[in-house]
Scaffold this active site. Structure first.
Site, PDB file in Angstrom:
ATOM      1  N   SER A 126     -57.432  26.548  27.207  1.00 16.32           N
ATOM      2  CA  SER A 126     -56.903  27.743  26.925  1.00 16.32           C
ATOM      3  C   SER A 126     -56.625  27.807  25.386  1.00 16.32           C
ATOM      4  O   SER A 126     -56.593  26.885  24.681  1.00 16.32           O
ATOM      5  CB  SER A 126     -55.579  27.864  27.558  1.00 16.32           C
ATOM      6  OG  SER A 126     -55.542  27.818  28.968  1.00 16.32           O
ATOM      7  N   GLU A 364     -53.164  27.012  35.733  1.00 14.82           N
ATOM      8  CA  GLU A 364     -54.193  26.718  36.329  1.00 14.82           C
ATOM      9  C   GLU A 364     -54.781  28.145  37.285  1.00 14.82           C
ATOM     10  O   GLU A 364     -55.346  28.227  38.382  1.00 14.82           O
ATOM     11  CB  GLU A 364     -54.278  25.634  37.463  1.00 14.82           C
ATOM     12  CG  GLU A 364     -53.754  24.450  36.831  1.00 14.82           C
ATOM     13  CD  GLU A 364     -54.531  23.206  37.014  1.00 14.82           C
ATOM     14  OE1 GLU A 364     -55.416  23.022  37.629  1.00 14.82           O
ATOM     15  OE2 GLU A 364     -53.946  22.073  36.565  1.00 14.82           O
TER      16      GLU A 364
HETATM   17  N1  CAA Z   1     -67.716  26.650  39.783  1.00 15.55           N
HETATM   18  C1  CAA Z   1     -68.478  26.593  39.065  1.00 15.55           C
HETATM   19  N2  CAA Z   1     -69.290  27.666  38.365  1.00 15.55           N
HETATM   20  C2  CAA Z   1     -68.434  28.785  38.235  1.00 15.55           C
HETATM   21  C3  CAA Z   1     -67.118  28.906  38.828  1.00 15.55           C
HETATM   22  C4  CAA Z   1     -66.775  27.931  39.879  1.00 15.55           C
HETATM   23  N3  CAA Z   1     -65.646  27.793  40.520  1.00 15.55           N
HETATM   24  N4  CAA Z   1     -66.662  30.058  38.682  1.00 15.55           N
HETATM   25  C5  CAA Z   1     -67.516  30.664  37.849  1.00 15.55           C
HETATM   26  N5  CAA Z   1     -68.529  29.647  37.670  1.00 15.55           N
HETATM   27  C6  CAA Z   1     -69.807  30.106  36.643  1.00 15.55           C
HETATM   28  C7  CAA Z   1     -70.561  31.256  37.257  1.00 15.55           C
HETATM   29  O1  CAA Z   1     -71.339  30.647  38.363  1.00 15.55           O
HETATM   30  C8  CAA Z   1     -70.965  31.861  36.116  1.00 15.55           C
HETATM   31  O2  CAA Z   1     -72.187  31.064  35.619  1.00 15.55           O
HETATM   32  P1  CAA Z   1     -73.516  31.747  35.105  1.00 15.55           P
HETATM   33  O3  CAA Z   1     -73.150  31.822  33.787  1.00 15.55           O
HETATM   34  O4  CAA Z   1     -74.586  30.497  35.123  1.00 15.55           O
HETATM   35  O5  CAA Z   1     -74.102  32.794  36.011  1.00 15.55           O
HETATM   36  C9  CAA Z   1     -69.960  31.530  35.003  1.00 15.55           C
HETATM   37  O6  CAA Z   1     -69.437  30.377  35.545  1.00 15.55           O
HETATM   38  C10 CAA Z   1     -69.056  32.549  34.573  1.00 15.55           C
HETATM   39  O7  CAA Z   1     -68.639  33.262  35.661  1.00 15.55           O
HETATM   40  P2  CAA Z   1     -67.871  34.513  35.922  1.00 15.55           P
HETATM   41  O8  CAA Z   1     -68.714  35.810  35.505  1.00 15.55           O
HETATM   42  O9  CAA Z   1     -67.237  34.755  37.143  1.00 15.55           O
HETATM   43  O10 CAA Z   1     -66.838  34.122  34.862  1.00 15.55           O
HETATM   44  P3  CAA Z   1     -65.680  35.347  34.347  1.00 15.55           P
HETATM   45  O11 CAA Z   1     -65.443  35.484  32.851  1.00 15.55           O
HETATM   46  O12 CAA Z   1     -65.616  36.478  35.128  1.00 15.55           O
HETATM   47  O13 CAA Z   1     -64.111  34.653  34.822  1.00 15.55           O
HETATM   48  C11 CAA Z   1     -62.498  33.513  36.071  1.00 15.55           C
HETATM   49  C12 CAA Z   1     -63.957  34.033  35.970  1.00 15.55           C
HETATM   50  C13 CAA Z   1     -62.331  32.943  37.347  1.00 15.55           C
HETATM   51  C14 CAA Z   1     -61.315  34.647  36.143  1.00 15.55           C
HETATM   52  C15 CAA Z   1     -61.958  32.592  35.045  1.00 15.55           C
HETATM   53  O14 CAA Z   1     -62.103  33.077  33.924  1.00 15.55           O
HETATM   54  C16 CAA Z   1     -60.745  31.781  35.230  1.00 15.55           C
HETATM   55  O15 CAA Z   1     -60.701  31.019  36.285  1.00 15.55           O
HETATM   56  N6  CAA Z   1     -59.730  32.290  34.590  1.00 15.55           N
HETATM   57  C17 CAA Z   1     -58.418  31.458  34.556  1.00 15.55           C
HETATM   58  C18 CAA Z   1     -58.424  30.367  33.742  1.00 15.55           C
HETATM   59  C19 CAA Z   1     -57.584  28.956  34.126  1.00 15.55           C
HETATM   60  O16 CAA Z   1     -57.308  28.877  35.291  1.00 15.55           O
HETATM   61  N7  CAA Z   1     -56.856  28.748  32.981  1.00 15.55           N
HETATM   62  C20 CAA Z   1     -56.120  27.561  33.413  1.00 15.55           C
HETATM   63  C21 CAA Z   1     -55.962  26.888  32.150  1.00 15.55           C
HETATM   64  S1  CAA Z   1     -55.747  24.911  32.405  1.00 15.55           S
HETATM   65  C22 CAA Z   1     -54.204  24.784  33.007  1.00 15.55           C
HETATM   66  O17 CAA Z   1     -53.494  25.694  33.266  1.00 15.55           O
HETATM   67  C23 CAA Z   1     -54.114  23.170  33.194  1.00 15.55           C
HETATM   68  C24 CAA Z   1     -52.704  22.912  33.038  1.00 15.55           C
HETATM   69  O18 CAA Z   1     -52.134  22.696  31.861  1.00 15.55           O
HETATM   70  C25 CAA Z   1     -51.930  22.583  34.140  1.00 15.55           C
END
Ligand code: CAA
Length: 380
Positions: A126, A364
């Site tokens: 992030s 997350e």
């Molecule tokens: N596994 C593998 N690959 C994945 C995937 C998964 N679960 N999800 C997406 N991808 C891949 C896609 O296949 C795509 O690949 P290509 O470019 O080859 O086609 C690429 O990633 C982009 O995917 P999207 O177009 O779906 O991406 P997006 O921009 O629409 O975002 C989202 C998707 C799910 C919203 C993502 O941005 C997300 O999960 N956001 C939340 C972030 C998050 O959880 N942050 C947490 C921070 S860490 C934390 O909190 C830890 C801590 O301190 C406790």
């Protein structure tokens, strides 16, 4: 279909219960008050194999699976959510990065030290402008000979105050489609130009640390690139699939602790001449808490089981996190209500559970992001 844990899994759960009761619960409330990082419980976890649950035995890990990690995290989080998230991020986001994407050299250099708890791991995705929209990150990594030069700032990095190893996601290409221009790096704490900056003051999980990272001309050797250049985003997402199971387990742990504290209090506290546990209103709350926590637990174990089978578990992990995090908040809030005025005081643990539960719906991937992941599949 088998809903019972096998003998080995029961042993892991019992061992985690013993570890949590002996080394995590005592002092949990005080660590929260003092904002004292749970480094002592973390180091102790190493002796139980809980700092390297899914690491193969050849690298000094416990050689177990995601299901066993989930059982451990449920027990630890019932005692202390700050210790719980420390172990969750270390196992699910840092160690898993090496297991999933590391090469033999990287595994040889780092897995053993992380698995034994000699090193603590963190995960830095992030930034100020990229929380939910993770692919919008702007921290850059410029190739320079056999090194990459990292510049930028990361935010909300769990365990950063004490972490020795950071899995860092940075942009290596401005031209590629936004998620395709991201690369994952292993960055050691003492790398010149790298520093852990502001430590945040938080509503809950106050013993866990959450910090800003600053990268100023940080030279990372190319041998510390995880996976391929430009393929870091899927690595980050795959890790979060596992990490979300860990946060779901955290939700289950907080919910269980809320139920136990409430049942205990309801049997002791008298009103209108009898224990409040005799009143239907209190019983209805306890029943609802128990039933919803069972649902959370089953969803969480299903996601972990699927992960262990090597099957897709993205949506199932999001379902588990969505429901378990909402339920943790529901149960902790009801626990405070059952305790009445006492529940609002630091003398009882339930106010801590309520504060700790709040973050499970945010980190997350927020509740809204889990719904986005799930609804995309429903509509696909
Ligand atoms: N596994 C593998 N690959 C994945 C995937 C998964 N679960 N999800 C997406 N991808 C891949 C896609 O296949 C795509 O690949 P290509 O470019 O080859 O086609 C690429 O990633 C982009 O995917 P999207 O177009 O779906 O991406 P997006 O921009 O629409 O975002 C989202 C998707 C799910 C919203 C993502 O941005 C997300 O999960 N956001 C939340 C972030 C998050 O959880 N942050 C947490 C921070 S860490 C934390 O909190 C830890 C801590 O301190 C406790």
């Amino acid at each position: 279909m088998e809903f019972r844990l096998n003998e080995d899994q029961q042993m892991v759960r019992d061992s985690a219960r013993e570890y949590a009761a002996t080394h995590v619960l005592p002092g949990a409330a005080q660590r929260d008050v003092d904002r004292e990082f749970p480094i002592v419980p973390f180091k102790k976890a190493g002796e139980y194999g809980f700092t390297g649950v899914c690491v193969p035995e050849e690298y000094d890990g416990a050689g177990l699976g995601s299901l066993e990690l989930t059982l451990v995290l449920m027990e630890v989080n019932a005692a202390c959510a700050s210790t719980g998230v420390t172990l969750s991020v270390h196992n699910s986001l840092c160690l898993a990065a090496l297991i999933n994407a590391g090469n033999d050299d990287q595994k040889a250099r780092y897995l053993g030290k992380l698995a034994t708890g000699e090193m603590l791991g963190a995960y830095a995705l992030s930034e100020a402008g990229s929380g939910s929209d993770a692919a919008a990150l702007v921290c850059t990594a410029r190739a320079d000979g056999d090194e990459f030069v990292l510049e930028g700032t990361k935010l909300w990095v769990t365990s950063a105050s004490h972490a020795d190893m950071f899995v860092v996601f940075a942009r290596t290409s401005q031209e590629a489609k936004r998620s395709r221009g991201i690369t994952a790096f292993l960055v050691e704490r003492d790398t010149p130009g790298f520093r852990v900056s502001k430590k945040e003051d938080k509503l809950g999980i106050r013993a866990s640390s959450t910090c800003e990272l600053v990268f100023e001309e940080v030279r990372v050797p190319a041998i510390n690139v995880l996976g391929e250049v430009g393929h870091g985003f899927p690595i980050a997402m795959e890790l979060l699939d596992g990490g979300r199971i860990g946060i779901a387990a955290q939700g289950v742990g907080i919910a269980r602790a809320s139920i136990e504290a409430s049942a205990r209090y309801a049997k002791e506290r008298h009103a209108f001449g009898k224990p409040i546990a005799k009143f239907g209103a209190i019983r209805a709350k306890l029943a609802e808490m128990r039933a919803r926590t069972d649902a959370s637990e089953l969803l969480t174990l299903r996601a972990a089981w699927l992960k262990d089978q090597g099957e897709s578990h993205t949506v199932e992990a999001s379902c588990a996190k969505l429901i378990a995090s909402q339920n943790a908040n529901f149960c902790a809030r009801e626990a405070v209500q059952i305790h009445g005025g006492a529940g609002y005081l630091e003398d009882f643990p339930v106010e801590r559970y309520m504060r700790d539960a709040r973050i499970t719906e945010i980190y997350e991937g927020t509740t809204e992001i889990q719904r986005m992941v799930i609804s995309r599949e429903v509509l696909a």
